[in-house]
Scaffold this motif. Structure first.
Motif, PDB file in Angstrom:
ATOM      1  N   ILE A 115       0.858  -1.186   0.000  1.00 29.64           N
ATOM      2  CA  ILE A 115       0.000   0.000   0.000  1.00 29.64           C
ATOM      3  C   ILE A 115       0.892   1.233   0.000  1.00 29.64           C
ATOM      4  O   ILE A 115       1.786   1.369   0.837  1.00 29.64           O
ATOM      5  N   ASN A 116       0.644   2.110  -0.945  1.00 29.63           N
ATOM      6  CA  ASN A 116       1.395   3.350  -1.068  1.00 29.63           C
ATOM      7  C   ASN A 116       0.744   4.391  -0.161  1.00 29.63           C
ATOM      8  O   ASN A 116      -0.338   4.914  -0.455  1.00 29.63           O
ATOM      9  N   ARG A 117       1.393   4.695   0.945  1.00 26.43           N
ATOM     10  CA  ARG A 117       0.845   5.610   1.948  1.00 26.43           C
ATOM     11  C   ARG A 117       0.607   7.005   1.364  1.00 26.43           C
ATOM     12  O   ARG A 117      -0.433   7.627   1.603  1.00 26.43           O
ATOM     13  N   ALA A 118       1.563   7.503   0.595  1.00 26.27           N
ATOM     14  CA  ALA A 118       1.416   8.840   0.009  1.00 26.27           C
ATOM     15  C   ALA A 118       0.214   8.898  -0.924  1.00 26.27           C
ATOM     16  O   ALA A 118      -0.531   9.885  -0.944  1.00 26.27           O
ATOM     17  N   LYS A 119       0.008   7.836  -1.692  1.00 20.16           N
ATOM     18  CA  LYS A 119      -1.130   7.792  -2.609  1.00 20.16           C
ATOM     19  C   LYS A 119      -2.446   7.732  -1.829  1.00 20.16           C
ATOM     20  O   LYS A 119      -3.428   8.385  -2.193  1.00 20.16           O
ATOM     21  N   ALA A 120      -2.461   6.978  -0.737  1.00 21.38           N
ATOM     22  CA  ALA A 120      -3.669   6.889   0.097  1.00 21.38           C
ATOM     23  C   ALA A 120      -4.015   8.259   0.674  1.00 21.38           C
ATOM     24  O   ALA A 120      -5.191   8.651   0.703  1.00 21.38           O
ATOM     25  N   GLU A 121      -3.014   9.006   1.122  1.00 15.17           N
ATOM     26  CA  GLU A 121      -3.264  10.350   1.651  1.00 15.17           C
ATOM     27  C   GLU A 121      -3.747  11.280   0.549  1.00 15.17           C
ATOM     28  O   GLU A 121      -4.652  12.083   0.752  1.00 15.17           O
ATOM     29  N   SER A 122      -3.156  11.163  -0.632  1.00 17.61           N
ATOM     30  CA  SER A 122      -3.566  11.998  -1.767  1.00 17.61           C
ATOM     31  C   SER A 122      -5.021  11.726  -2.161  1.00 17.61           C
ATOM     32  O   SER A 122      -5.792  12.654  -2.426  1.00 17.61           O
ATOM     33  N   ILE A 123      -5.395  10.466  -2.185  1.00 12.43           N
ATOM     34  CA  ILE A 123      -6.781  10.095  -2.508  1.00 12.43           C
ATOM     35  C   ILE A 123      -7.737  10.660  -1.463  1.00 12.43           C
ATOM     36  O   ILE A 123      -8.812  11.177  -1.785  1.00 12.43           O
ATOM     37  N   THR A 124      -7.340  10.590  -0.201  1.00 11.35           N
ATOM     38  CA  THR A 124      -8.179  11.115   0.877  1.00 11.35           C
ATOM     39  C   THR A 124      -8.369  12.618   0.737  1.00 11.35           C
ATOM     40  O   THR A 124      -9.482  13.134   0.863  1.00 11.35           O
ATOM     41  N   ASP A 137      -8.110  14.401  -2.003  1.00  6.93           N
ATOM     42  CA  ASP A 137      -8.955  14.650  -3.175  1.00  6.93           C
ATOM     43  C   ASP A 137     -10.427  14.406  -2.849  1.00  6.93           C
ATOM     44  O   ASP A 137     -11.300  15.169  -3.273  1.00  6.93           O
TER      45      ASP A 137
END
Length: 79
Positions: free
Chosen positions: A4-13, A15
């Motif tokens: 799981i890409n943490r930075a991507k998860a935060e970015s999705i959140t 957005d």
């Protein structure tokens, strides 16, 4: 193994929160214009709008992935 890409998860959140706040900002814009037209004090409306704008600047690094998935505007405002 799935990572799981943490930075991507935060970015999705972030957005998702931006999309969720759009109608709230639009409603406050209407309230702001009505207050101006009526000559009423709009300082509370301005503060609410700024608080909504600031939600995307809150740090999310201390939250678990489950907390990120469940994060709502109300929860961010209470942080």
């Amino acid at each position: 193994m799935i990572g799981i890409n943490r930075a991507k998860a935060e970015s999705i959140t972030v957005d998702r929160l931006r999309v969720e706040r759009e109608p709230l900002l639009a409603e406050l814009d209407t309230s702001y214009l009505r207050a101006l037209e009526a000559g009423d004090d709009a300082s509370l409306i301005i503060a609410e709008k700024q608080a909504l704008r600031d939600i995307t600047e809150k740090p999310l690094t201390g939250l678990s992935l489950q907390q990120l998935a469940a994060l709502t505007i109300d929860l961010v405002l209470d942080m």
